[in-house]
Enzyme design. Structure first.
Site, PDB file in Angstrom:
ATOM      1  N   LYS A 189      39.149  35.637  37.005  1.00 16.46           N
ATOM      2  CA  LYS A 189      37.961  36.499  37.038  1.00 16.46           C
ATOM      3  C   LYS A 189      36.890  35.925  36.101  1.00 16.46           C
ATOM      4  O   LYS A 189      37.154  34.982  35.353  1.00 16.46           O
ATOM      5  CB  LYS A 189      38.326  37.925  36.651  1.00 16.46           C
TER       6      LYS A 189
HETATM    7  C1  LIG Z   1      43.168  39.823  40.484  1.00 14.72           C
HETATM    8  C2  LIG Z   1      43.285  41.048  41.285  1.00 14.72           C
HETATM    9  C3  LIG Z   1      44.237  42.039  41.019  1.00 14.72           C
HETATM   10  C4  LIG Z   1      45.316  41.864  39.984  1.00 14.72           C
HETATM   11  O1  LIG Z   1      44.817  41.690  38.716  1.00 14.72           O
HETATM   12  P1  LIG Z   1      45.816  41.254  37.545  1.00 14.72           P
HETATM   13  O2  LIG Z   1      44.992  41.461  36.301  1.00 14.72           O
HETATM   14  O3  LIG Z   1      46.148  39.818  37.773  1.00 14.72           O
HETATM   15  O4  LIG Z   1      46.997  42.137  37.612  1.00 14.72           O
HETATM   16  C5  LIG Z   1      44.207  43.204  41.760  1.00 14.72           C
HETATM   17  N1  LIG Z   1      43.320  43.391  42.741  1.00 14.72           N
HETATM   18  C6  LIG Z   1      42.405  42.449  43.058  1.00 14.72           C
HETATM   19  C7  LIG Z   1      41.418  42.716  44.139  1.00 14.72           C
HETATM   20  C8  LIG Z   1      42.372  41.241  42.350  1.00 14.72           C
HETATM   21  O5  LIG Z   1      41.482  40.299  42.688  1.00 14.72           O
END
Ligand SMILES: *Cc1c(COP(=O)(O)O)cnc(C)c1O
Length: 382
Positions: A189
């Site tokens: 992210k």
């Molecule tokens: C990255 C992501 C997650 C999971 O996030 P984590 O912090 O890795 O658990 C959930 N939903 C979406 C849409 C994502 O892109």
């Protein structure tokens, strides 16, 4: 190698982590509360609850609403699997909804018909407990439409805003539309704490329940440890929170860079045959990923395109997942191709291009040049 993504980490990020490690207080110190304060101010909600990941955030969001065995939760078909897994992990069942072909976000019309179908099938709508739209690749879902439908059916909305910190629609930020918003600080992210997540909300009782659930069921307001529920250890560490606070100060800079780079890609990809991201009026995405749709006729060769680009030193990947057709959900609920026709198409055609703050325009030109060549190559060779 032109990497798909590289976290924006500077010396002040390293120093913030170092300070916490030197202090010896690695967990349950003051840094988590400070990070929560920064995030809630930035998003514009009363509360923010830091947890160990966005998956933990989504899981606790469902549990805090009391969702459990035999309940139904509506969710988009095209997302990372965590969005649906948390529903299963509560003992509930996901009801998948197809997406819009241009924005890749939950289609409000498909949501409406899914609700209508449940009614027609005589399935009691009383088991239906929530809707989880996803702000796919950092662009808000069609929230006015989704909120209108959800309110009509009295369904709480949990935003999976994992990719969308800083994104807005009609001036309103991700994480402020639903009853709760869930964010990720995974390195894929825009900003990161390694692993990490946050739940935003304006609801005081939910804020309390989330804090109880993340910390072994301990009541945060009682003097002596008092365990009022069976809870989890979903806490964020203090060195992650310290890193997150420093990262938050850079978020606007990073988002501006991502938007600028996305605009460069938009221009370079003109007439390439690939469909560039479609941004509805009044939507301001943060481009967690820059995802194009390959021409329909080359979609069967997407893996070859990815490996051709890799040979040229360019890292690309698919968009995200077709959850109903992943092995677990396909077998458990007997889904087939055609059940979610738009997701079928988008899943096969989506390609994620390198995007990070330090990407140069020179590198972007190379990415697009080789992408054009790869598309032409597989078209000619069949
Ligand atoms: C990255 C992501 C997650 C999971 O996030 P984590 O912090 O890795 O658990 C959930 N939903 C979406 C849409 C994502 O892109």
């Amino acid at each position: 190698m032109i990497r798909l993504t590289v976290p924006s980490l500077d010396s002040d990020d390293l120093e913030a982590v170092r300070q916490v490690l030197i202090s010896g207080q690695l967990v349950q110190g003051p840094r988590v509360a400070a990070f929560e304060e920064v995030v809630s101010k930035y998003v514009g909600t009363k509360y923010a609850v830091a947890v160990s990941s966005c998956t933990a955030a989504l899981h606790l969001a469902l549990l805090s609403l009391g969702i459990g065995a035999n309940d139904l939760v509506i969710v988009t078909a095209f997302s990372y699997v965590a969005t649906a897994n948390v529903i299963e992990l509560c003992g509930a069942r996901p009801v998948f909804v197809d997406i819009c072909p241009d924005t890749f976000n939950m289609d409000p019309d498909a949501l409406e018909s899914a609700l209508g179908n449940l009614e027609k099938m005589g399935r009691s709508l009383s088991r239906l407990k929530a809707v989880i739209p996803v702000h796919t690749f950092g662009q808000l879902a069609h929230m006015p439409g989704i909120m209108e439908i959800a309110e009509r059916y009295r369904l709480p909305v949990i935003e999976d805003a994992a990719c969308a910190l800083g994104a807005t629609h009609q001036g309103r930020p991700a994480g402020t539309w639903g009853i709760m918003g869930c964010f990720s600080f995974h390195p894929r992210k825009a900003i990161t704490t390694g692993e990490g997540g946050v739940i935003t909300t304006n609801d005081l009782p939910l804020n309390h329940r989330l804090r109880v659930l993340r910390n072994h069921g301990q009541n945060p307001d009682s003097e002596a440890p008092d365990f009022v529920l069976p809870g989890f250890n979903y806490r964020m560490t203090d060195f992650q929170a310290a890193l997150g606070t420093v990262q938050m100060a850079k978020l606007d800079r990073i988002i501006a860079a991502r938007r600028r780079l996305a605009a460069v890609y938009d221009k370079l990809l003109r007439d390439s045959g690939a469909q560039i991201p479609v941004i509805p009026a009044q939507s301001h995405p943060v481009y967690q990923a820059y995802v194009v749709l390959l021409p329909e006729n080359v979609a069967p060769c997407r893996n070859r395109i990815i490996s051709i680009l890799r040979e040229k030193g360019i890292e690309t990947t698919i968009g995200t997942y077709h959850i109903p057709l992943s092995t677990f959900y396909r077998i458990r609920y007997d889904y087939q191709a055609g059940d979610f026709p738009v997701t079928d198409q988008v899943f096969l055609r989506a390609l994620s291009l390198p995007l990070h703050e330090r990407l140069t325009e020179e590198e972007q030109r190379r990415v697009v040049l080789h992408l054009r060549e790869a598309i032409a190559g597989v078209t000619n060779n069949g």
